[in-house]
Design a protein around this motif. Structure first.
Motif, PDB file in Angstrom:
ATOM      1  N   THR A 226       0.837  -1.211   0.000  1.00  0.00           N
ATOM      2  CA  THR A 226       0.000   0.000   0.000  1.00  0.00           C
ATOM      3  C   THR A 226       0.871   1.260   0.000  1.00  0.00           C
ATOM      4  O   THR A 226       0.620   2.216  -0.742  1.00  0.00           O
ATOM      5  N   SER A 227       1.911   1.258   0.846  1.00  0.00           N
ATOM      6  CA  SER A 227       2.826   2.413   0.915  1.00  0.00           C
ATOM      7  C   SER A 227       3.575   2.597  -0.398  1.00  0.00           C
ATOM      8  O   SER A 227       3.801   3.726  -0.845  1.00  0.00           O
ATOM      9  N   LEU A 228       3.967   1.457  -1.026  1.00  0.00           N
ATOM     10  CA  LEU A 228       4.694   1.558  -2.296  1.00  0.00           C
ATOM     11  C   LEU A 228       3.814   2.198  -3.366  1.00  0.00           C
ATOM     12  O   LEU A 228       4.266   3.051  -4.140  1.00  0.00           O
ATOM     13  N   GLU A 229       2.559   1.763  -3.424  1.00  0.00           N
ATOM     14  CA  GLU A 229       1.634   2.336  -4.424  1.00  0.00           C
ATOM     15  C   GLU A 229       1.471   3.836  -4.205  1.00  0.00           C
ATOM     16  O   GLU A 229       1.490   4.624  -5.149  1.00  0.00           O
ATOM     17  N   THR A 230       1.338   4.258  -2.948  1.00  0.00           N
ATOM     18  CA  THR A 230       1.184   5.678  -2.628  1.00  0.00           C
ATOM     19  C   THR A 230       2.450   6.465  -2.972  1.00  0.00           C
ATOM     20  O   THR A 230       2.400   7.544  -3.566  1.00  0.00           O
ATOM     21  N   SER A 231       3.606   5.911  -2.594  1.00  0.00           N
ATOM     22  CA  SER A 231       4.886   6.599  -2.824  1.00  0.00           C
ATOM     23  C   SER A 231       5.197   6.720  -4.310  1.00  0.00           C
ATOM     24  O   SER A 231       5.735   7.731  -4.767  1.00  0.00           O
ATOM     25  N   VAL A 232       4.868   5.681  -5.089  1.00  0.00           N
ATOM     26  CA  VAL A 232       5.081   5.738  -6.537  1.00  0.00           C
ATOM     27  C   VAL A 232       4.225   6.836  -7.160  1.00  0.00           C
ATOM     28  O   VAL A 232       4.678   7.593  -8.031  1.00  0.00           O
ATOM     29  N   GLY A 233       2.972   6.930  -6.707  1.00  0.00           N
ATOM     30  CA  GLY A 233       2.100   7.995  -7.202  1.00  0.00           C
ATOM     31  C   GLY A 233       2.655   9.369  -6.862  1.00  0.00           C
ATOM     32  O   GLY A 233       2.612  10.301  -7.689  1.00  0.00           O
ATOM     33  N   GLN A 234       3.176   9.509  -5.636  1.00  0.00           N
ATOM     34  CA  GLN A 234       3.769  10.781  -5.227  1.00  0.00           C
ATOM     35  C   GLN A 234       4.999  11.118  -6.065  1.00  0.00           C
ATOM     36  O   GLN A 234       5.172  12.256  -6.517  1.00  0.00           O
ATOM     37  N   LEU A 235       5.854  10.111  -6.292  1.00  0.00           N
ATOM     38  CA  LEU A 235       7.071  10.328  -7.080  1.00  0.00           C
ATOM     39  C   LEU A 235       6.727  10.703  -8.522  1.00  0.00           C
ATOM     40  O   LEU A 235       7.359  11.596  -9.117  1.00  0.00           O
ATOM     41  N   ARG A 236       5.729  10.054  -9.091  1.00  0.00           N
ATOM     42  CA  ARG A 236       5.320  10.352 -10.464  1.00  0.00           C
ATOM     43  C   ARG A 236       4.808  11.805 -10.556  1.00  0.00           C
ATOM     44  O   ARG A 236       5.102  12.519 -11.519  1.00  0.00           O
ATOM     45  N   GLY A 237       4.050  12.227  -9.563  1.00  0.00           N
ATOM     46  CA  GLY A 237       3.549  13.601  -9.558  1.00  0.00           C
ATOM     47  C   GLY A 237       4.666  14.629  -9.448  1.00  0.00           C
ATOM     48  O   GLY A 237       4.646  15.668 -10.126  1.00  0.00           O
ATOM     49  N   ILE A 238       5.662  14.323  -8.601  1.00  0.00           N
ATOM     50  CA  ILE A 238       6.807  15.227  -8.458  1.00  0.00           C
ATOM     51  C   ILE A 238       7.564  15.335  -9.780  1.00  0.00           C
ATOM     52  O   ILE A 238       7.949  16.423 -10.210  1.00  0.00           O
ATOM     53  N   LYS A 239       7.762  14.194 -10.419  1.00  0.00           N
ATOM     54  CA  LYS A 239       8.472  14.206 -11.700  1.00  0.00           C
ATOM     55  C   LYS A 239       7.714  15.039 -12.744  1.00  0.00           C
ATOM     56  O   LYS A 239       8.313  15.839 -13.475  1.00  0.00           O
ATOM     57  N   ASN A 240       6.398  14.866 -12.816  1.00  0.00           N
ATOM     58  CA  ASN A 240       5.602  15.616 -13.793  1.00  0.00           C
ATOM     59  C   ASN A 240       5.686  17.117 -13.540  1.00  0.00           C
ATOM     60  O   ASN A 240       5.792  17.921 -14.481  1.00  0.00           O
ATOM     61  N   ASP A 241       5.650  17.518 -12.276  1.00  0.00           N
ATOM     62  CA  ASP A 241       5.776  18.946 -11.938  1.00  0.00           C
ATOM     63  C   ASP A 241       7.136  19.491 -12.356  1.00  0.00           C
ATOM     64  O   ASP A 241       7.243  20.610 -12.873  1.00  0.00           O
ATOM     65  N   MET A 242       8.170  18.696 -12.122  1.00  0.00           N
ATOM     66  CA  MET A 242       9.519  19.132 -12.499  1.00  0.00           C
ATOM     67  C   MET A 242       9.660  19.236 -14.014  1.00  0.00           C
ATOM     68  O   MET A 242      10.321  20.148 -14.531  1.00  0.00           O
ATOM     69  N   MET A 243       9.040  18.307 -14.736  1.00  0.00           N
ATOM     70  CA  MET A 243       9.091  18.357 -16.197  1.00  0.00           C
ATOM     71  C   MET A 243       8.423  19.618 -16.723  1.00  0.00           C
ATOM     72  O   MET A 243       8.915  20.249 -17.674  1.00  0.00           O
ATOM     73  N   LYS A 244       7.309  20.016 -16.114  1.00  0.00           N
ATOM     74  CA  LYS A 244       6.645  21.262 -16.522  1.00  0.00           C
ATOM     75  C   LYS A 244       7.542  22.463 -16.247  1.00  0.00           C
ATOM     76  O   LYS A 244       7.619  23.392 -17.058  1.00  0.00           O
ATOM     77  N   HIS A 245       8.211  22.455 -15.102  1.00  0.00           N
ATOM     78  CA  HIS A 245       9.116  23.549 -14.748  1.00  0.00           C
ATOM     79  C   HIS A 245      10.270  23.641 -15.759  1.00  0.00           C
ATOM     80  O   HIS A 245      10.643  24.728 -16.199  1.00  0.00           O
ATOM     81  N   ILE A 246      10.790  22.490 -16.119  1.00  0.00           N
ATOM     82  CA  ILE A 246      11.899  22.466 -17.077  1.00  0.00           C
ATOM     83  C   ILE A 246      11.437  22.921 -18.454  1.00  0.00           C
ATOM     84  O   ILE A 246      12.136  23.641 -19.160  1.00  0.00           O
ATOM     85  N   SER A 247      10.225  22.522 -18.838  1.00  0.00           N
ATOM     86  CA  SER A 247       9.683  22.937 -20.137  1.00  0.00           C
ATOM     87  C   SER A 247       9.573  24.454 -20.214  1.00  0.00           C
ATOM     88  O   SER A 247       9.911  25.072 -21.236  1.00  0.00           O
TER      89      SER A 247
END
Length: 628
Positions: free
Chosen positions: A39-60
């Motif tokens: 359960t924690s892994l599923e939550t943490s993966v979702g959090q990590l994916r969201g952080i990555k997407n935000d960073m990609m927008k910032h870089i764009s």
């Protein structure tokens, strides 16, 4: 039967005990925490994916500002993608692995298999959480992206420049040549030649690490050159922009002294000290070249050019070849008379490539003899019909013989109006009858009172209106000035900040009591604001017989409206203005649409008029009411 039942229960219990012992022995804690960790892994993966997407927008967004993702972040992204993929593989087996658990999740029907899976889940969870934590420690997500060290640029057709280009290329490879100057009249191909040299360096295999092409801004030469070089070297941001010219030069020097580079400067309008820009002295770096263009051979010498290349208008054969290449031969071969008219039209273009190209485009669809006769007649005023593109060899005429227009210096331009007011003219006036000695102040007063005599002011303005009607170009500057100084005004010097000012476009001599008209052409630059900004100086004498200069200056930018056109004037001692153009430009930028100056008995007035586009009018005279 009861014994059989007891035996089965005993066997089942024994198996469960054995499996539990195995789990305890091989990491019971992993199996016990498996459901919670998944359960924690599923939550943490979702959090990590969201952080990555935000960073990609910032870089764009940062990439639109010329920045790029740092290597550290790129490595982090690759690890994120890898761990998300690995975690998803584990989560896919979630239900199957949970089904194996027994005794409230404390044991498994396959302890060893569950142990291995649970241990992987625990490891991935820690790795994912570490990546989330690591992201918070990054100081910079995007950094300044260094431009490509060598960049080819679009360049138009080059005709008759091959020998010049070959010379420049050979100088670039000559270890004894460090600075090359290219000079010539406006529109003859200096910029094209410089861009061709840039592209040759970029295309060919050579030892140069860096090529920097700069279109120099006249109002701030040092700053514009430093900013272009700084951008090429990766210097940007407000901190660097706020630095002084000296500090920028230090930054530039510390990089360039270690590199083998070529610096290409287009449109140097006055000599500059390259060391003040940050260009290393030869004793610090022998492996660099500087190539620049200018209108003046004198500037080439002042800049220390070891080799000087003069770019001249095309000869007739090259001109004819360029014209044929653009228009095609079918129209010309169809009629021998048109062919002859076309050759005459080419001669009238005086070897200026841009004029030849514009006429070729204009005549490509013309197939009658009369069309070509009309074109040849219009070619007598190329500055009018060709969007203000003119050259120093072009003079101006009017069809009704009031004015004449020819090319190649056949007939001098008639851009002076009115009869001179001389001593003889003054003595014929009643108030000066019997006067033995006529002074310059007398001649000035007589001229000042007779600026409209015989309709000379009307003729001069008619000429200006004719030019404006034909130009249809509000970004070139037409100047109209009246000489009431009591002496002859002789052209001294002009200054081009934006656009160009060539011979034939201004009167060399304006007598007392005459109106003079000049034209300063706008020029579309590679990178700057364009328009027409310049100054012209005439020499004469003040009321005391001392030599002095009158200066008229204007700023007519192409990127703003007419209300922003500015003018400035001064009268000073002879040769004063040749050494203070930067100061003059600063005063001009702070001026308005009219200005007056008095100095040493001299008086000069200048203003902007707006009739079908701005033009300036000025009166140069003496302070008749004061000895000053």
């Amino acid at each position: 039967m009861g014994n059989i039942f007891k035996t089965q229960i005993a066997c089942n219990c024994d198996a469960i005990v054995i499996r539990c012992v195995e789990c305890i022995g091989k990491g019971w804690v992993y199996v016990h925490e498996l459901k919670e960790n998944l359960t924690s892994l599923e939550t943490s993966v979702g959090q990590l994916r969201g952080i990555k997407n935000d960073m990609m927008k910032h870089i764009s967004n940062a990439e639109r500002e010329g920045k790029k993702c740092s290597d550290e972040i790129q490595f982090w992204f690759s690890r994120v993608d890898n761990k998300i993929d690995e975690s998803n593989m584990l989560l896919k087996n979630r239900q199957h692995q949970i089904a194996k658990l027994c005794i409230g999740g404390c044991c498994s029907t396959n302890c060893y298999s569950s142990y291995k899976f649970a241990k992987k889940v625990d490891k991935r969870l820690k790795e994912v959480k570490d990546l989330v934590k690591q992201q918070k420690e990054f100081k910079e997500i995007a950094i300044v992206a260094l431009p490509e060290p060598k960049v080819a640029v679009p360049v138009g057709t080059t005709v008759g420049l091959k020998s010049k280009l070959d010379s420049i290329n050979s100088y670039l490879l000559d270890k004894d040549v460090g600075i090359v100057g290219i000079f010539g009249e406006g529109k003859v191909g200096k910029t094209t030649l410089l861009m061709e040299a840039n592209n040759n360096i970029c295309d060919e295999t050579n030892s140069f690490e860096l090529v920097i092409l700069v279109n120099v801004s006249p109002q701030s030469m040092h700053e514009s050159i430093q900013n272009h070089i700084g951008q090429k070297l990766g210097y940007s941001g407000e901190d660097w922009t706020r630095k002084s010219l000296y500090d920028k030069a230090v930054d530039i020097l510390n990089v360039l002294k270690k590199k083998k580079f070529v610096l290409l400067l287009d449109n140097i309008f006055e000599a500059i000290d390259l060391t003040e820009i940050g260009i290393p002295q030869k004793k610090l770096n022998m492996d660099y070249k500087v190539v620049f263009t200018t209108n003046s051979k004198r500037i080439c010498s002042q800049m220390g050019a070891q080799k000087i290349v003069e770019v001249e208008p095309l000869g007739f054969e090259d001109s004819w070849g360029l014209f044929l290449n653009r228009i095609g031969e079918d129209i010309l071969n169809a009629d021998s008379e048109i062919h002859d008219l076309a050759r005459e039209l080419v001669r009238e273009c005086c070897g200026i490539p841009i004029i030849l190209i514009k006429w070729a485009k204009e005549m490509a669809s013309k197939s009658t003899t009369q069309d070509w006769i009309d074109a040849l007649k219009s070619s007598k005023t190329p500055l009018i019909d060709l969007e203000g593109i003119i050259d120093s060899k072009i003079a101006i005429e009017k069809d009704d013989d009031k004015w004449t227009t020819t090319l190649g210096g056949k007939v001098a331009a008639t851009n002076v109006f009115g009869s001179p007011i001389t001593d003889k003219t003054v003595r014929e006036l009643p108030q000066y009858a019997g006067r033995r000695r006529i002074t310059s102040r007398d001649r000035a007063a007589a001229a000042f009172a007779r600026e409209a005599e015989d309709g000379k002011d009307v003729k001069a303005r008619e000429y200006v209106n004719w030019l404006k009607m034909k130009y249809k170009d509000e970004h070139s500057t037409i100047g109209l000035f009246y000489n009431a100084t009591g002496c002859t005004l002789n052209f001294s010097v002009y200054k081009d900040w934006h656009g160009y000012f060539n011979e034939g476009l201004y009167p060399k001599t304006v007598e007392n009591g005459q109106w003079g008209v000049f034209v300063h052409m706008h020029e579309d630059s590679i990178v700057d604001r364009g328009g027409s900004s310049g100054a012209i100086v005439y020499s004469g004498e003040n009321g005391f017989g001392d030599e002095c200069d009158w200066m008229l200056a204007w700023d007519n930018p192409s990127v703003v409206n007419q209300a922003r056109t500015k003018v400035f004037t001064e009268a000073r001692e002879k040769n004063h203005f040749q050494y203070c153009w930067l100061i003059i430009y600063g005063l001009l930028s702070k001026s308005g649409r009219q200005h007056r100056d008095t100095w040493g008995g001299c008086l000069s007035d200048i203003s902007v008029e707006d009739t079908n586009g701005p033009f300036l009018t000025a009166t140069l005279s003496l302070s008749l009411d004061s000895a000053n």
